[in-house]
Design a protein around this motif. Sequence first.
Motif, mmCIF file in Angstrom:
data_model
loop_
_atom_site.group_PDB
_atom_site.id
_atom_site.type_symbol
_atom_site.label_atom_id
_atom_site.label_comp_id
_atom_site.label_asym_id
_atom_site.label_seq_id
_atom_site.Cartn_x
_atom_site.Cartn_y
_atom_site.Cartn_z
ATOM 1 N N ILE A 144 0.835 -1.208 0.000
ATOM 2 C CA ILE A 144 0.000 0.000 0.000
ATOM 3 C C ILE A 144 0.866 1.253 0.000
ATOM 4 O O ILE A 144 0.663 2.168 -0.797
ATOM 5 C CB ILE A 144 -0.976 0.002 1.198
ATOM 6 C CG1 ILE A 144 -1.986 -1.135 1.044
ATOM 7 C CG2 ILE A 144 -1.682 1.339 1.327
ATOM 8 C CD1 ILE A 144 -2.866 -1.364 2.257
ATOM 9 N N GLN A 145 1.865 1.289 0.886
ATOM 10 C CA GLN A 145 2.763 2.446 0.957
ATOM 11 C C GLN A 145 3.539 2.603 -0.353
ATOM 12 O O GLN A 145 3.678 3.713 -0.874
ATOM 13 C CB GLN A 145 3.734 2.307 2.120
ATOM 14 C CG GLN A 145 4.714 3.470 2.221
ATOM 15 C CD GLN A 145 5.790 3.262 3.281
ATOM 16 O OE1 GLN A 145 5.738 2.318 4.055
ATOM 17 N NE2 GLN A 145 6.764 4.148 3.303
ATOM 18 N N ALA A 146 4.040 1.500 -0.890
ATOM 19 C CA ALA A 146 4.811 1.559 -2.135
ATOM 20 C C ALA A 146 3.943 2.096 -3.274
ATOM 21 O O ALA A 146 4.381 2.963 -4.037
ATOM 22 C CB ALA A 146 5.356 0.189 -2.486
ATOM 23 N N ALA A 147 2.730 1.605 -3.375
ATOM 24 C CA ALA A 147 1.830 2.063 -4.434
ATOM 25 C C ALA A 147 1.570 3.562 -4.312
ATOM 26 O O ALA A 147 1.597 4.294 -5.315
ATOM 27 C CB ALA A 147 0.515 1.287 -4.381
ATOM 28 N N GLN A 148 1.350 4.032 -3.087
ATOM 29 C CA GLN A 148 1.119 5.467 -2.882
ATOM 30 C C GLN A 148 2.339 6.288 -3.301
ATOM 31 O O GLN A 148 2.209 7.285 -4.006
ATOM 32 C CB GLN A 148 0.775 5.749 -1.423
ATOM 33 C CG GLN A 148 -0.585 5.261 -1.015
ATOM 34 C CD GLN A 148 -0.830 5.376 0.480
ATOM 35 O OE1 GLN A 148 0.076 5.605 1.262
ATOM 36 N NE2 GLN A 148 -2.091 5.205 0.876
ATOM 37 N N GLU A 149 3.521 5.861 -2.875
ATOM 38 C CA GLU A 149 4.734 6.623 -3.177
ATOM 39 C C GLU A 149 5.132 6.541 -4.647
ATOM 40 O O GLU A 149 5.805 7.431 -5.159
ATOM 41 C CB GLU A 149 5.883 6.180 -2.271
ATOM 42 C CG GLU A 149 5.596 6.543 -0.816
ATOM 43 C CD GLU A 149 6.800 6.399 0.088
ATOM 44 O OE1 GLU A 149 7.928 6.657 -0.359
ATOM 45 O OE2 GLU A 149 6.596 6.040 1.258
ATOM 46 N N LEU A 150 4.703 5.482 -5.326
ATOM 47 C CA LEU A 150 4.972 5.339 -6.752
ATOM 48 C C LEU A 150 3.855 5.939 -7.608
ATOM 49 O O LEU A 150 3.934 5.915 -8.839
ATOM 50 C CB LEU A 150 5.153 3.857 -7.115
ATOM 51 C CG LEU A 150 6.379 3.173 -6.531
ATOM 52 C CD1 LEU A 150 6.292 1.656 -6.704
ATOM 53 C CD2 LEU A 150 7.656 3.721 -7.168
ATOM 54 N N ALA A 151 2.822 6.445 -6.952
ATOM 55 C CA ALA A 151 1.658 7.031 -7.629
ATOM 56 C C ALA A 151 0.979 6.001 -8.544
ATOM 57 O O ALA A 151 0.649 6.274 -9.689
ATOM 58 C CB ALA A 151 2.041 8.289 -8.399
ATOM 59 N N LEU A 152 0.793 4.803 -7.981
ATOM 60 C CA LEU A 152 0.140 3.714 -8.704
ATOM 61 C C LEU A 152 -1.052 3.225 -7.895
ATOM 62 O O LEU A 152 -1.065 3.345 -6.672
ATOM 63 C CB LEU A 152 1.091 2.521 -8.876
ATOM 64 C CG LEU A 152 2.370 2.707 -9.653
ATOM 65 C CD1 LEU A 152 3.251 1.470 -9.502
ATOM 66 C CD2 LEU A 152 2.073 2.956 -11.120
ATOM 67 N N ALA A 153 -1.992 2.620 -8.576
ATOM 68 C CA ALA A 153 -3.056 1.917 -7.869
ATOM 69 C C ALA A 153 -2.432 0.659 -7.255
ATOM 70 O O ALA A 153 -1.534 0.052 -7.850
ATOM 71 C CB ALA A 153 -4.175 1.542 -8.829
ATOM 72 N N GLU A 154 -2.899 0.275 -6.092
ATOM 73 C CA GLU A 154 -2.365 -0.924 -5.450
ATOM 74 C C GLU A 154 -2.525 -2.143 -6.349
ATOM 75 O O GLU A 154 -1.638 -2.988 -6.439
ATOM 76 C CB GLU A 154 -3.052 -1.165 -4.102
ATOM 77 C CG GLU A 154 -2.474 -2.338 -3.358
ATOM 78 C CD GLU A 154 -3.218 -2.668 -2.068
ATOM 79 O OE1 GLU A 154 -2.859 -3.684 -1.450
ATOM 80 O OE2 GLU A 154 -4.157 -1.936 -1.697
#
Length: 154
Positions: A21-31
């Motif tokens: 979840i954190q990675a998706a947010q920081e990468l500006a991607l949907a989970e």
Amino acid sequence: MAINTANPYLQARLFSQIGRIQAAQELALAESTLKNYELGLSPVPDSTVLRMSYLYRTPWLRVQHLQKNVVFCDIFGLIPESPTLAFGVLQMQKEVSDVVGVLPAIISDVVNQSRVSSHLISELREAAVALLSIFGRETKKETACAGTQTVSRG
């Protein structure tokens, strides 16, 4: 469902100990998009891999991604592993030295908008392969440790 730890994008995230979840947010991607990349269901764009490698602090991820690129492998061939790290470093030093020697000719061709000779391109390719063989060694070492909790990123 079993986790596919052979996927380098998943390995890199697990190595960094960042949740999906954190990675998706920081990468500006949907989970769900990140999950599809990690399961190998969708191809990962080069720009996303670059952002992942910075976020996860895993430069080896770029090398693994490039090795999956058909055009890259066609140009450079598969990245060979040097027999020893010392040999790899010496090989890299020799190839980079060769490129330094032909750099004036490369610059001249570019400035004069001439076609860079195949000999010069060959020298550049050999140097690139030598450099990537060192990074490939780092890749295997870090990847082998990706699933453990005692990994140090120093």
